[in-house]
Design a protein around this motif. Structure first.
Motif, mmCIF file in Angstrom:
data_model
loop_
_atom_site.group_PDB
_atom_site.id
_atom_site.type_symbol
_atom_site.label_atom_id
_atom_site.label_comp_id
_atom_site.label_asym_id
_atom_site.label_seq_id
_atom_site.Cartn_x
_atom_site.Cartn_y
_atom_site.Cartn_z
ATOM 1 N N ASP A 118 27.416 -14.939 22.711
ATOM 2 C CA ASP A 118 27.056 -13.852 21.804
ATOM 3 C C ASP A 118 26.059 -14.377 20.773
ATOM 4 O O ASP A 118 26.435 -14.815 19.685
ATOM 5 N N ASP A 132 36.674 -14.152 12.252
ATOM 6 C CA ASP A 132 36.990 -12.917 11.520
ATOM 7 C C ASP A 132 36.392 -11.713 12.232
ATOM 8 O O ASP A 132 37.038 -10.683 12.383
ATOM 9 N N ALA A 133 35.135 -11.861 12.675
ATOM 10 C CA ALA A 133 34.441 -10.743 13.304
ATOM 11 C C ALA A 133 35.136 -10.335 14.604
ATOM 12 O O ALA A 133 35.289 -9.152 14.897
ATOM 13 N N GLY A 135 25.933 -12.256 17.535
ATOM 14 C CA GLY A 135 27.101 -12.538 16.706
ATOM 15 C C GLY A 135 26.960 -13.875 15.996
ATOM 16 O O GLY A 135 27.309 -14.012 14.823
ATOM 17 N N ASP A 174 24.500 -13.493 13.136
ATOM 18 C CA ASP A 174 25.123 -12.800 11.997
ATOM 19 C C ASP A 174 26.019 -13.752 11.223
ATOM 20 O O ASP A 174 25.959 -13.828 9.992
ATOM 21 N N ALA A 175 26.872 -14.479 11.962
ATOM 22 C CA ALA A 175 27.800 -15.396 11.310
ATOM 23 C C ALA A 175 27.038 -16.474 10.545
ATOM 24 O O ALA A 175 27.398 -16.829 9.419
ATOM 25 N N GLU A 212 25.564 -15.164 7.345
ATOM 26 C CA GLU A 212 26.627 -15.059 6.329
ATOM 27 C C GLU A 212 26.951 -16.434 5.756
ATOM 28 O O GLU A 212 27.189 -16.574 4.553
ATOM 29 N N ARG A 256 38.285 -8.488 13.829
ATOM 30 C CA ARG A 256 38.048 -7.121 13.376
ATOM 31 C C ARG A 256 37.854 -6.178 14.555
ATOM 32 O O ARG A 256 38.207 -5.009 14.487
ATOM 33 N N ARG A 257 37.225 -6.716 15.609
ATOM 34 C CA ARG A 257 37.030 -5.879 16.791
ATOM 35 C C ARG A 257 38.337 -5.791 17.558
ATOM 36 O O ARG A 257 39.289 -6.518 17.296
ATOM 37 N N LYS A 272 33.617 -17.139 10.131
ATOM 38 C CA LYS A 272 33.099 -15.754 10.084
ATOM 39 C C LYS A 272 33.160 -15.127 11.476
ATOM 40 O O LYS A 272 33.448 -13.937 11.618
ATOM 41 N N MET A 273 32.856 -15.924 12.498
ATOM 42 C CA MET A 273 32.891 -15.385 13.863
ATOM 43 C C MET A 273 34.315 -15.018 14.262
ATOM 44 O O MET A 273 34.551 -13.993 14.899
#
Lengths: 421, 115
Positions: free
Chosen positions: A34, A76-77, A37, A40-41, A44, A80-81, A73-74
């Motif tokens: 990913d 966590d992401a 992803g 993004d991580a 952040e 969340r999904r 962070k990954m």
């Protein structure tokens, strides 16, 4: 905390971002595939660094710090999904890796090459490979890439996102291919890097800062590939090719901003250091005895720059090298350049005869250098009417005002002797 | 991760093949399937009967309409499929390259949906 520490922490963050962006994206995406992803991580994590480092000081190993934060962070992401069976497997592995790396300062492996191969995978459409590499390895945003490749940022953003979806959903491996696949896959990677270079080069006036940057970034990528794959002759050849052209960047325009063709360039303005480096690379490449496209093109450049020492261009060698390039690539562009060399060795009539024949519907009709070459050769033959017609075509096709002015000047000169201006 | 290998071939060409050629093709597929199984990569797979035996069914309002013939008329037809287990796309591509269909015809590799 003083202002100075603030500044130095921010500087450290910027330096790590520049040096390690692709490395960290590659590591973060290796297991999940990913890329989006991971980016993004990582962004952040950089934001956290900018908040944390000025207060607590930059960590001993900034890369490890960023990696640990981005991994968290990954995780966590993913949490969340909706957590599927596959994802929870990843979660566990990522958590374990996090545990393993948290306690010590790890040697962070360089997986950028693997990421480049994923970006140039056959499943990714060829046109988006170079932009994707620029984004994932260097952290370019869609805005910058879009303007460099003359695509709207929105469209570029969509194409990049689509490519990353493919890497993730089809599970494109992030690894350096083995011997069997290496040749074809490396060709795609080198092509993408060269595409980035030529996009940057297409701004000869050097007015567009973002484009000039692109040529330098491509060279940076070329150096990276050579560092990581020191025994691939074509990788060495490509880097040599880019360095040869880059060595001449200052000689391409007069102080007044006028276009200066290669033949009229002052070798004193060429960058000796880059040329020497390119020559060394080419020698290294030739030791493998596997000549291909980039080495040939670099060798042609090498034959051109011989002029800096001897004062004369080695046109015989250039013609021979173009013979080889035409045989390998079958490219009409190579054929045009070969015809120019033939005109130097055997006269303009032979050069004209060597020019590719324009087939109906050929893309060459829109290729400015074809018409410029034709015009030049007709001029030398004293065929002013044909020369003028070809110059008109070339001028009509040229976008760069400096080159257009140059062609217009040549056009005037071509029949100047028959006419007072 | 699972991938589907879709083998497209020209039925017309296949019909014109000699008995020996057909037997050779059959044997090649049998050997390939066997290797897939031995490698633990085989999930499912089969050849398909002639596309002239296909019907297309639509039931937009619960009322089925049935048309004869395949959904897409083309020079080449879907002739068979495998579902395989592979580590990643390159693993699947490597299997596809060994498929007899890749030598004679065309193999499309499609990742299966992950739920």
């Amino acid at each position: 905390m003083s202002q100075g520490d603030d500044q130095s922490a921010i500087k450290t963050a910027e330096a790590v971002a520049r040096r390690s962006y692709g490395k960290l994206v590659a590591i973060l995406a290796a297991r999940t595939h990913d890329v989006a992803g991971a980016e993004d991580a990582l962004s952040e994590a950089f934001a956290s660094a900018l908040a944390d480092w000025p207060v607590n000081g930059a960590p001993l190993s900034p890369e490890a710090w960023l990696l640990a934060v981005a991994r968290r962070k990954m995780i966590d992401a993913v949490r969340r999904r909706r957590v599927s069976a596959v994802a929870s497997g990843h979660l566990q592995l990522m958590a374990e890796e996090l545990e393993a790396t948290a306690s010590l300062v790890p040697e962070i492996p360089d997986e950028r090459l693997a990421l480049m191969f994923a970006c140039a995978h056959p499943i990714i459409e060829p046109g988006i490979r170079a932009p994707l590499i620029l984004q994932t390895i260097l952290g370019f945003d869609a805005q910058t890439i879009g303007s460099a490749f003359l695509v709207s940022p929105a469209a570029m953003g969509q194409r990049l996102a689509r490519a990353k979806r493919k890497i993730r959903h089809a599970k494109v491996p992030l690894r350096v291919p083995d011997r069997a696949d290496m040749r074809a896959r490396l060709t795609a990677v080198l092509e993408a890097v060269y595409a980035a270079y030529t996009e940057g080069w297409s701004d000869p006036a050097g007015t567009d800062a973002s484009l000039r940057n692109l040529a330098e970034e491509a060279i940076w990528l070329g150096r990276l590939i050579v560092t990581l794959l020191p025994k691939e002759p074509e990788a060495l050849g490509l880097l040599a090719l880019m360095l040869y052209s880059h060595a001449r960047r200052c000689a391409r325009r007069s102080p007044a901003g006028e276009f200066v063709p290669l033949a009229d360039q002052d070798p004193a303005l060429w960058d000796e250091g880059l040329i020497d480096e390119a020559e060394d690379l080419l020698v290294r490449a030739s030791a493998f005895d596997a000549f291909d496209r980039y080495q040939l093109e670099a060798a042609i450049q090498s034959a051109h720059v011989v002029r800096r020492r001897t004062g004369a261009t080695d046109w015989v060698a250039i013609e021979r090298l173009y013979d080889g390039l035409c045989a390998i690539t079958g490219s009409p562009v190579a054929a045009i350049n070969r015809a120019i060399a033939v005109a130097q060795t055997r006269g303009p009539a032979a050069g004209l005869a060597a020019l590719p024949v324009l087939a109906l519907g050929s893309r060459l009709v829109e290729y400015q250098p074809y018409w410029a070459a034709r015009a030049e050769l007709h001029t030398r033959m004293g065929e002013t009417a044909a020369a003028r017609e070809a110059y008109d075509q070339a001028i009509a096709l040229e976008i760069d005002p400096a080159v257009r002015r140059f062609l217009q000047r040549r056009r005037t000169e071509s029949f100047g002797q028959y006419r007072t201006t | 991760m699972q991938y589907m290998l879709l083998v497209y071939r020209s039925e017309a060409k296949y019909k014109d093949a000699t008995k020996e050629q057909k037997a050779e093709t059959f044997a090649a597929y049998a050997a390939y399937t066997e290797i897939l199984k031995k490698a633990g990569a085989f999930v499912a797979g089969s050849g398909l009967q002639d596309s002239s035996l296909a019907t297309v069914v639509r039931a937009p309002d619960g009322k089925p309409t049935v048309l004869n013939g395949p959904y897409i008329e083309s020079r080449e037809q879907l002739g068979g499929y495998y579902i395989i287990e592979a580590a990643d796309l390159d693993g699947a591509i490597a299997w596809a390259a060994r498929c007899p269909g890749a030598r004679q015809d065309t193999v499309e590799v499609r990742p299966l949906m992950v739920y």
